[in-house]
Write an enzyme that holds these catalytic residues in place. Structure first.
Site, short mmCIF file in Angstrom:
data_model
loop_
_atom_site.label_atom_id
_atom_site.label_comp_id
_atom_site.label_asym_id
_atom_site.label_seq_id
_atom_site.Cartn_x
_atom_site.Cartn_y
_atom_site.Cartn_z
N ARG A 241 -32.27 30.72 15.64
CA ARG A 241 -31.39 29.83 15.63
C ARG A 241 -31.05 29.23 17.13
O ARG A 241 -31.00 29.97 18.08
CB ARG A 241 -29.87 30.36 15.20
CG ARG A 241 -29.85 30.34 13.69
CD ARG A 241 -29.72 29.32 13.02
NE ARG A 241 -29.60 29.42 11.28
CZ ARG A 241 -30.71 29.46 10.55
NH1 ARG A 241 -32.01 29.30 10.96
NH2 ARG A 241 -30.61 29.67 9.33
N GLU A 270 -28.57 21.42 16.99
CA GLU A 270 -29.43 20.57 15.84
C GLU A 270 -28.96 19.29 15.13
O GLU A 270 -27.79 19.59 14.72
CB GLU A 270 -30.01 21.65 15.19
CG GLU A 270 -31.29 21.49 14.75
CD GLU A 270 -31.87 22.86 14.27
OE1 GLU A 270 -31.82 23.76 15.06
OE2 GLU A 270 -32.18 22.93 12.97
N HIS A 288 -37.53 22.36 12.99
CA HIS A 288 -37.02 23.40 12.22
C HIS A 288 -37.79 23.49 11.03
O HIS A 288 -37.43 23.38 9.66
CB HIS A 288 -35.68 23.15 11.72
CG HIS A 288 -34.81 24.50 11.42
ND1 HIS A 288 -33.42 24.75 11.60
CD2 HIS A 288 -35.31 25.54 10.68
CE1 HIS A 288 -33.03 25.84 11.16
NE2 HIS A 288 -34.22 26.47 10.62
#
Ligand code: DGY
Length: 322
Positions: A241, A270, A288
């Site tokens: 993450r 993000e 991602h």
């Protein structure tokens, strides 16, 4: 949509791959046809207010104020292994079961970690971009020299399922694996795996790969101090993450060449990427893609549906997290 009283209402916040959509049991009522864009705050509120079950993605922020609308909701099936997007205590307070999608995305994420590692060490994306410009004039002994991978030290932070799958792949490169995690691996498949304190892993690694969940403890786990401990020839890879890394500190380290480069699949804010990051040649940036294979994304969807069926039928959810 006209609600039919005895049919469970399922709210899906975003369009899922077709085989998953096709596998949704016919007796469920799908609340609004899912579309391929993030649900708005109002759509989320409406969905949570009416549904018996929700399938949501890691981009949906499920907090206490949203859950306050969920009076009929029994299960939130998160379409991800990580569930830092959901306020678990608030869900538990309302008796809502939360599930995730472990195991099925382990290999896809480990593979992508290696794709990033190889790409940044061997300057794959830089080379590809150059050839496409049509300005490459042929082989030279000094052109685009990267870093060896075989025989080097791979450091892993977080030795859960994905960390171990990444470590297993290192055997093919005859790498030694040093790892930091809360506990040592009980039966390591490779006896060269060495459990060490975080600082030792940081200082010894040629490649450092992050595989921790995002929690209060792991937020900015890699910051200025940790980056300063890394070798100037080391590469940092993150498929966990974004907020596990202090992105401002990473940018400074990359610009000052106190580390050699980074391969990133996830970002602190993000989907916003710091503009300075995208102008650096010593980084490889992916959107991602950790679990992004068709087979994996279908398996993730089927787990969500299994969990929903179990909860709606009064059985225990196979992959419950709260
Ligand atoms: C997850 O499942 O947590 C992944 O980040 C999705 O790609």
């Amino acid at each position: 949509m006209q609600i039919i009283m005895d049919r469970p209402i399922v709210f899906i916040t975003r369009l899922l791959p077709q085989p998953v959509m096709a596998a949704i049991p016919r007796h469920y009522q799908i609340l609004a046809e899912p579309v391929d864009r993030p649900a708005t705050a109002e759509e989320l509120r409406r969905g949570f207010a009416q549904a018996d079950a929700v399938i949501c993605t890691l981009a949906d922020r499920i907090d206490a104020s949203l859950l306050a609308h969920a009076t009929t909701l029994k299960i939130i099936a998160n379409y991800a292994v990580g569930y830092n997007n959901i306020d678990l205590p608030a869900a538990a307070e309302r008796g809502i079961i939360v599930t995730n999608t472990p195991d099925v995305l382990t290999d896809a994420t480990a593979d992508l970690t290696w794709a990033l590692l190889l790409a940044v060490a061997r300057r794959v994306t830089e080379g590809d971009a150059w050839v496409r410009t049509g300005t490459w004039t042929g082989w030279t002994p000094t052109q685009m020299l990267g870093a060896d991978i075989t025989g080097k030290t791979l450091g892993i932070i977080g030795m859960g399922r994905i960390g171990q799958a990444v470590a297993q792949r290192a055997a093919g490169f005859r790498m030694s694996v040093h790892y930091a995690s809360r506990h040592p691996v009980v039966h390591p498949p490779d006896h060269s795996w060495t459990w060490q304190p975080l600082e030792t892993v940081l200082t010894h690694s040629d490649f450092l790969s992050l595989h921790v969940p995002l929690t209060d403890t792991t937020h900015h786990l890699i910051g200025q101090r940790e980056l300063a401990l890394m070798k100037p020839t080391a590469f940092l890879i993150n498929t966990s993450r974004g907020p596990v890394i202090d992105e401002t500190a990473l940018l400074s380290a990359l610009e000052a060449h106190t580390i050699a480069g980074a391969g990133l699949d996830v970002y602190e804010h993000e989907p916003t990427i710091a503009p300075a990051l995208s102008s650096l040649p010593n980084v490889v940036l992916l959107p991602h893609l950790g679990s992004a294979t068709l087979e994996t994304r279908v398996r993730m969807g089927l787990i969500c549906l299994d969990n929903i069926a179990a909860v709606l039928e009064g059985r225990s959810a196979p992959t419950r997290v709260n």
